[in-house]
Every structure is written in structure tokens, then in C-alpha cells.
Scaffold this motif. Sequence first.
Motif, PDB file in Angstrom:
ATOM      1  N   MET A  54     -32.589  -4.664  20.827  1.00  9.38           N
ATOM      2  CA  MET A  54     -33.606  -5.356  21.675  1.00  9.38           C
ATOM      3  C   MET A  54     -33.979  -6.675  21.013  1.00  9.38           C
ATOM      4  N   ASP A  55     -34.097  -7.643  21.952  1.00  4.19           N
ATOM      5  CA  ASP A  55     -34.685  -8.985  21.413  1.00  4.19           C
ATOM      6  C   ASP A  55     -35.996  -9.267  22.228  1.00  4.19           C
ATOM      7  N   VAL A  56     -36.985  -9.675  22.012  1.00  6.92           N
ATOM      8  CA  VAL A  56     -38.239 -10.086  22.813  1.00  6.92           C
ATOM      9  C   VAL A  56     -38.268 -11.609  22.742  1.00  6.92           C
ATOM     10  N   GLY A 107     -38.489 -18.927  22.279  1.00 10.23           N
ATOM     11  CA  GLY A 107     -37.281 -18.066  22.364  1.00 10.23           C
ATOM     12  C   GLY A 107     -37.329 -16.801  21.569  1.00 10.23           C
ATOM     13  N   GLU A 108     -36.467 -16.450  20.745  1.00  7.83           N
ATOM     14  CA  GLU A 108     -36.439 -15.148  20.158  1.00  7.83           C
ATOM     15  C   GLU A 108     -37.786 -14.691  19.005  1.00  7.83           C
ATOM     16  N   MET A 109     -38.811 -13.860  19.577  1.00  8.81           N
ATOM     17  CA  MET A 109     -39.873 -13.724  18.946  1.00  8.81           C
ATOM     18  C   MET A 109     -39.539 -12.513  18.037  1.00  8.81           C
ATOM     19  N   VAL A 110     -38.832 -11.573  18.568  1.00  7.30           N
ATOM     20  CA  VAL A 110     -38.568 -10.218  17.829  1.00  7.30           C
ATOM     21  C   VAL A 110     -37.037  -9.932  18.058  1.00  7.30           C
ATOM     22  N   GLY A 111     -36.565  -9.202  16.988  1.00  2.06           N
ATOM     23  CA  GLY A 111     -35.230  -8.344  17.154  1.00  2.06           C
ATOM     24  C   GLY A 111     -35.384  -7.360  16.405  1.00  2.06           C
ATOM     25  N   GLY A 112     -35.031  -6.131  17.216  1.00  2.00           N
ATOM     26  CA  GLY A 112     -35.140  -4.641  16.596  1.00  2.00           C
ATOM     27  C   GLY A 112     -34.033  -4.019  17.207  1.00  2.00           C
TER      28      GLY A 112
END
Length: 466
Positions: A380-382, A388-393
Motif C-alpha cells: 500500500m502507498d498513501v 505525493g507518496e507519504m507512506v509506503g507499507g
Amino acid sequence: MDIRQLFSGAQLNQTVQVRGWVRTFRANRFMALNDGSCLANMQCVVDFDQTPEEVLAEINTGAAVEVLGTLVPSQGKGQKFEIQVDSLRILGTSNPDEYPIQPKKHSLEFLREKAHLRVRTSTFAAVMRVRAALSFAVHQYFAEHGFYQVHTPIITGSDAEGAGEMFRVTTLTAKSAADEIDFFGKETNLTVSGQLEAETYAMGLGKVYTFGPTFRAENSNTSRHLAEFWMIEPEVAFNNLDDNMDLAEDFIKSVLAYILEHCQEDLTFLDQRFAEEEAKKPQLERSPMGLMERLRFVTENEFIRISYTEAIDILRNSKPNKKKKFSYPIEGWGADLQSEHERYLVEKHFTSPVILYDYPAEIKAFYMRMNEDGKTVRAMDVLFPGVGEMVGGSQREERLDKLVARMRAMDIDEEELWWYLDLRRFGTAEHAGFGLGFERLVLYATGMTNIRDVIPYPRTPLNAAF
Ligand code: 4AD
Ligand code: MG
């Protein structure tokens, strides 16, 4: 007492002492003093008849002074109190011909060259106070939700992301003998992520998080990349991808709600600054919301959640505007999204934070859990407007055979990661986590547009000054 305490709790007609730096000195009489405790300056009214001329001459912008005086209601507009100065002492002078931070608007580019002094401007002080408040909110959130902080190593032998963009750490030099052994007896690098070690701790403490510096030698000279940045990485045993998305969303909302409550003065100032900056842009590129408005929007609305496959469908049928196409055409299913695509989705199509999930395995790291389709992984990417991309998990691959197969396919060293594979041998279980780039959060929270302006001393290609 500092100036913030004086504004919030001091008694009128009290004798008070303040120490700070002169922001402005007008008409040999009105000295605006700031001590960094809050945005507002304390107006100090100097009695120039009683003050020796050589002292008056040293009240220059940037000088450190100590003031003793009486707190009285302010004559001027915009503030409650001012100080009627009884005595004034210059602690450190500041030559007005040399001090670079003059009481006028400096460009952010100019201030980057003066990064050791820029925190004495209202903008940078506000940004750094908000940054500190966010950092506090991060720890508070995890403590209140039963997470334990783990300190993962900065020097490491493994490339957690498998992207190879690492800074080598070595004691060997050009002069080292050919048979000299390196300090650790093996190749080591600065960490790109604490995730793999955090996973081992999640599989013992249950809920953990890291919050530390990470290093990437990617040559991306953009307004959203740093070579040294701070990352928050929670990792939770027995969580799946849905739990992980819930956690990311709740976490981001909670820390933004914290600053909305505790940083009102700074955010009001940054909101105004944001509005001024947006007004300079062409109509089409302007943010549809003000800074505070968009922070509240995030805290009050649910993030959109769509799969990568759905996103590709939307993008295929979209044009970023009437005439233009994307500069990088949508290459079809399987390709990585460019930031213009991500921005289109969050800024134009949904105008909301978006969580994209179930990405093609080929474009994601080796540790992500393979879906039943054998093509996509539980990633998941937030994505956030403007950032743009704040979180990658992801949910992690907990099945030993599947993980090993993936590592072989991607040429990841199994020997080096024997301990990571052990987790899948002894008491393996579903688990998931994510990484949030702290500077990207600060960018969004403050409305700044360049990541170099939300960290005290940015490290970027060809730049490690200070
Ligand atoms: O997506 P990334 O590479 O994910 C990881 O590192 C995982 N190990 C996280 C995890 O699952 N525990 O990086 C996570 C976030 C990105 O979404 C981005 O916000 C930020 O870190 N980031 C950067 N921020 C500033 N400068 C860079 N060069 C960044 N690279 C990543
Ligand atoms: Mg990522």
C-alpha cells in the motif's frame, strides 16, 4: 519566563525579564524581541532618554539582549502586552552591515545558504516548532496505542529495500593494504530502513515502531527527496493489510489533529503564507483549499482506498487537462506510477488522500506478501495532495517457501538475511507495517513546497553543508 509564557500567563504591571534576539528596532524606541518560544515578538519600549547612546547603537537586528521592565497593556495593535523597559543589556552584538537576516522578506533559496541562521526567521521558526510538535505527537500516538519504540541499527549489512541505493560505511582508505580487514569484517552501509529489524521485534513485542534517520543514495534531486531523512516505521504482529491501512489512516489523522490543537499560532501564520504563495500561481495550479482547511479535511474525511488496477483504469481514461497528455504515458498494467499520475489521482480526480494497494509484484520489494493471483502483492502507498507518496507499507510475506522463492527471483542474498528467514521458521504469523517519511508529513502540515525547507540541515546530492 519565556515570551510564550508571558503572553499566556503573566500578570500585568509585573516586573519581568526577557532574553531574546532583536527582530526590529524602530525610531530608537520600539524593539521587537523574539526568543523562539513562540511566533509573536514581545514589543519592548525603550526609554531613549535614559539609555546610553552606545547601547542604543548596539540594538541591531540579530543582537541578543536582556531586558528588565514592566509588563503593560500594549498601545499598538495586534498584541495584548508590551514591556516598558527599565534596563537593557546587550548580551551579544550583531553588526548590521554583516548580519544576513534583515527584517525583510528573503527568498527560501537565499535562506538555504544561511541554514545556520534561518531559524531566526518567522517562517523557519514556525516550521521547526510544528516539526517538533509532530515528532512529539508521533511518540504520544504510539505510546497511547500500546506500541514500544525500538532503536534499530543505523549501520547495517543488509539492504532492506533491495534497491541498492546505499551509502557505504568503511574504515578502509585508498592507502589501506590489500589484505586489511574492514572494521566490521564485512561490507556495511547506512540503513535505508529499520523495517527488517523492526519485524523481528514485532514478532516478540507485538506492536513496535522506529523513528530514526535513514539514508538513500538515490540521485533524485527533487523537492521531495533527501539523502538523509527521518522515517517512522510501525510494525504489528497479527495485522493484515486492511489493519495496516486503518493504522496508517488513524495515525496520520491523529498527529495532524494534534498540531491543529496545539500549534494554532504557527499554523495561522503558515496558512497566511501558504495563501500568499498560492496566489502567485496560475489559477489552475492553485490548491483548492487553504492550509488549515486541508489539514482539517484530512482529519475529518475518510481516505479513498483503491487498488493499483483500479487506479490504472482511471488513469487510462483521464487527461490531466484539456490539451495535454501525461508526459509519461500510462504504459499499461504493471508499470510503476510516475508522480504526475499519483498527483493527478489525489489532486484532480479524488481531491483527497488516496491509499493505493495490491501493486504488481515486479515493482515492489521482496518482503511483500504475494496475493492469490500470483501477480500482485499486499502493498500500500498513501498518496497526499502536493506531496505525493507519504507512506509506503505492506503486509509481509510470512510463508517461508514463498519468501525464499521471491528472494531468489530478485537475487536477494539469503545468507545475509538468514535471521530474517528464521522469523518464518519459528512462530511465523501474519504481520504488517509501513514507513512514513517524516519530512513529507512536515511538508504537508506546514504548506512548504521544498523538502529542504522542513529539515534543519538538508542532505542532497552535492550538498552536505553545515
Ligand atoms: O516506500 P519506502 O521506500 O518504504 C520503506 O522503506 C519500507 N521499508 C517501509 C516499511 O514498510 N516499514 O519509504 C517509506 C517512505 C516513503 O513513502 C516516503 O514518504 C519516505 O519514506 N521516503 C523519503 N522521504 C524523503 N526523501 C527520500 N529520499 C525518501 N524516500 C522515501
Ligand atoms: Mg515507496
